[in-house]
Design an enzyme around this catalytic site. Structure first.
Site, PDB file in Angstrom:
ATOM      1  N   ASP A 166      34.602  34.568  34.552  1.00  9.07           N
ATOM      2  CA  ASP A 166      34.329  34.852  33.173  1.00  9.07           C
ATOM      3  C   ASP A 166      33.325  33.966  32.745  1.00  9.07           C
ATOM      4  O   ASP A 166      33.721  32.987  31.657  1.00  9.07           O
ATOM      5  CB  ASP A 166      35.578  34.756  32.300  1.00  9.07           C
ATOM      6  CG  ASP A 166      36.630  35.904  32.616  1.00  9.07           C
ATOM      7  OD1 ASP A 166      36.055  37.089  32.873  1.00  9.07           O
ATOM      8  OD2 ASP A 166      37.763  35.445  32.896  1.00  9.07           O
ATOM      9  N   ILE A 226      38.698  57.650  25.968  1.00  4.04           N
ATOM     10  CA  ILE A 226      39.313  59.078  26.203  1.00  4.04           C
ATOM     11  C   ILE A 226      38.969  59.097  27.612  1.00  4.04           C
ATOM     12  O   ILE A 226      37.881  58.687  28.130  1.00  4.04           O
ATOM     13  CB  ILE A 226      38.627  60.007  25.212  1.00  4.04           C
ATOM     14  CG1 ILE A 226      37.133  60.109  25.120  1.00  4.04           C
ATOM     15  CG2 ILE A 226      39.341  60.041  23.806  1.00  4.04           C
ATOM     16  CD1 ILE A 226      36.315  61.143  24.643  1.00  4.04           C
ATOM     17  N   VAL A 245      47.516  32.382  36.167  1.00  3.41           N
ATOM     18  CA  VAL A 245      47.668  31.197  36.969  1.00  3.41           C
ATOM     19  C   VAL A 245      46.829  30.200  36.543  1.00  3.41           C
ATOM     20  O   VAL A 245      45.803  30.398  36.304  1.00  3.41           O
ATOM     21  CB  VAL A 245      47.640  31.514  38.579  1.00  3.41           C
ATOM     22  CG1 VAL A 245      47.735  30.181  39.356  1.00  3.41           C
ATOM     23  CG2 VAL A 245      48.411  32.347  38.958  1.00  3.41           C
ATOM     24  N   PRO A 252      47.346  37.995  37.134  1.00  8.58           N
ATOM     25  CA  PRO A 252      46.638  36.973  36.309  1.00  8.58           C
ATOM     26  C   PRO A 252      47.470  35.876  35.439  1.00  8.58           C
ATOM     27  O   PRO A 252      48.799  36.449  35.129  1.00  8.58           O
ATOM     28  CB  PRO A 252      45.524  37.936  35.370  1.00  8.58           C
ATOM     29  CG  PRO A 252      46.385  38.946  34.965  1.00  8.58           C
ATOM     30  CD  PRO A 252      47.270  39.370  36.100  1.00  8.58           C
ATOM     31  N   ARG A 291      39.670  30.319  34.839  1.00  4.01           N
ATOM     32  CA  ARG A 291      39.219  28.823  34.529  1.00  4.01           C
ATOM     33  C   ARG A 291      39.704  27.671  35.466  1.00  4.01           C
ATOM     34  O   ARG A 291      38.885  26.732  35.292  1.00  4.01           O
ATOM     35  CB  ARG A 291      39.870  28.586  33.121  1.00  4.01           C
ATOM     36  CG  ARG A 291      39.022  29.372  32.066  1.00  4.01           C
ATOM     37  CD  ARG A 291      39.560  29.636  30.794  1.00  4.01           C
ATOM     38  NE  ARG A 291      40.864  30.340  30.734  1.00  4.01           N
ATOM     39  CZ  ARG A 291      41.714  30.629  29.869  1.00  4.01           C
ATOM     40  NH1 ARG A 291      41.417  29.842  28.677  1.00  4.01           N
ATOM     41  NH2 ARG A 291      42.869  31.349  29.819  1.00  4.01           N
ATOM     42  N   LYS A 306      38.585  46.751  31.303  1.00  5.65           N
ATOM     43  CA  LYS A 306      39.891  47.120  30.697  1.00  5.65           C
ATOM     44  C   LYS A 306      39.555  48.602  29.894  1.00  5.65           C
ATOM     45  O   LYS A 306      39.708  48.825  28.737  1.00  5.65           O
ATOM     46  CB  LYS A 306      40.303  46.045  30.045  1.00  5.65           C
ATOM     47  CG  LYS A 306      41.067  44.982  30.614  1.00  5.65           C
ATOM     48  CD  LYS A 306      42.028  44.223  29.799  1.00  5.65           C
ATOM     49  CE  LYS A 306      42.165  43.128  30.787  1.00  5.65           C
ATOM     50  NZ  LYS A 306      41.161  41.998  31.058  1.00  5.65           N
TER      51      LYS A 306
HETATM   52  P1  BMP Z   1      42.199  32.449  33.447  1.00  7.21           P
HETATM   53  O1  BMP Z   1      42.569  32.108  34.798  1.00  7.21           O
HETATM   54  O2  BMP Z   1      40.917  31.965  33.161  1.00  7.21           O
HETATM   55  O3  BMP Z   1      43.309  32.492  32.347  1.00  7.21           O
HETATM   56  O4  BMP Z   1      41.551  34.025  33.483  1.00  7.21           O
HETATM   57  C1  BMP Z   1      42.513  35.306  33.637  1.00  7.21           C
HETATM   58  C2  BMP Z   1      41.592  36.575  33.942  1.00  7.21           C
HETATM   59  O5  BMP Z   1      42.507  37.512  33.940  1.00  7.21           O
HETATM   60  C3  BMP Z   1      40.710  36.807  32.622  1.00  7.21           C
HETATM   61  O6  BMP Z   1      39.643  37.419  33.406  1.00  7.21           O
HETATM   62  C4  BMP Z   1      41.233  37.830  32.095  1.00  7.21           C
HETATM   63  O7  BMP Z   1      40.570  38.676  31.328  1.00  7.21           O
HETATM   64  C5  BMP Z   1      42.220  38.472  33.044  1.00  7.21           C
HETATM   65  N1  BMP Z   1      43.683  39.048  32.527  1.00  7.21           N
HETATM   66  C6  BMP Z   1      44.636  38.210  32.009  1.00  7.21           C
HETATM   67  O8  BMP Z   1      44.316  37.057  31.825  1.00  7.21           O
HETATM   68  N2  BMP Z   1      45.849  38.770  31.696  1.00  7.21           N
HETATM   69  C7  BMP Z   1      45.993  40.031  31.679  1.00  7.21           C
HETATM   70  O9  BMP Z   1      47.056  40.650  31.371  1.00  7.21           O
HETATM   71  C8  BMP Z   1      45.220  40.917  32.334  1.00  7.21           C
HETATM   72  C9  BMP Z   1      43.649  40.218  32.580  1.00  7.21           C
HETATM   73  O10 BMP Z   1      42.897  41.234  33.182  1.00  7.21           O
END
Ligand code: BMP
Length: 214
Positions: free
Chosen positions: A9, A65, A165, A163, A187, A61
């Protein structure tokens, strides 16, 4: 086989730079609006072009439709994505249409606190409704709430990518231990002084960490 997917990102230039240095070390990369709003489909193409070993997930995401969702995924496919992330709550007709074009990861529920309000309630039903669809290769389920990963794992044999972590507080290894195949990390890697070292540290931590108390 690090079980890591790096969420890029960041600007397209930075995404390409990190993708080049970590290609083949991590399993995959994920790009989304940050890259697409900067350079359109060309941003996806630039990242896809430098990857020789790792796969590329495109995460818009999609939640429109069926017809519109399909055309979005077609563009994403043409740009070189290996798979697309599609919202599950919009219904299996949307997911099916997208999954005819490209392998799809379906969002089962999300990692932020507000997902408890509405999304969590649909989680089981989403996975059940999508699991027989050809082309659905997996689900996105939150590392921040491993009980949700466990719930999804009980219903499906498909892949789970989690995601949350690092920046969102989940410890590396929690989601994999709960049944996930991949942990998605943004990040904690992209904002690290040295992304390669950060990815290595995370991989080590995933292998040796103890379950977080919760
Ligand atoms: P980060 O490790 O910097 O928090 O990033 C998490 C990534 O996962 C981001 O790209 C976010 O859009 C995606 N994401 C999320 O954090 N939670 C969800 O439930 C679904 C995701 O796609």
């Amino acid at each position: 086989d690090t079980r890591l997917i790096v969420a890029l990102d960041v600007s397209p230039d930075r995404a390409v730079e990190i993708a080049e240095t970590l290609d083949g070390y991590v399993d995959g990369f994920k790009v989304g609006y940050e890259v697409v709003l900067a350079e359109g489909a060309a941003g996806i193409e630039r990242v896809a072009e430098v990857l020789e070993e790792s796969f590329l997930l495109v995460d818009l995401k999609t939640a429109d439709i069926p017809e519109i969702s399909r055309s979005i995924v077609e563009r994403v496919s043409e740009a070189g994505a290996n798979a697309a992330i599609v919202h599950g709550f919009v219904g299996p007709d949307v997911v099916e249409e997208c999954a005819e074009v490209l392998p799809v990861f379906v969002v089962a529920t999300m990692s932020h606190p507000g997902a408890r309000e509405f999304y969590d309630r649909a989680c089981r039903d989403i996975v059940k409704a999508c699991d027989d669809i050809d082309g659905v290769v997996g689900y996105v389920a939150p590392a921040t709430r491993p009980e949700r990963v466990r719930e999804v794992r009980k219903i499906t044999d498909k892949l789970i990518a989690s995601p949350g972590v690092g920046a969102q507080g989940a410890a590396p290894g929690d989601a994999v231990r709960a049944g996930a195949d991949f942990e998605i990390v943004g990040r904690a890697i992209t904002e690290a002084h040295d992304p390669v070292e950060a990815a290595k540290d995370l991989t080590r931590a995933m292998r040796t960490s103890r379950p977080a108390e919760r």
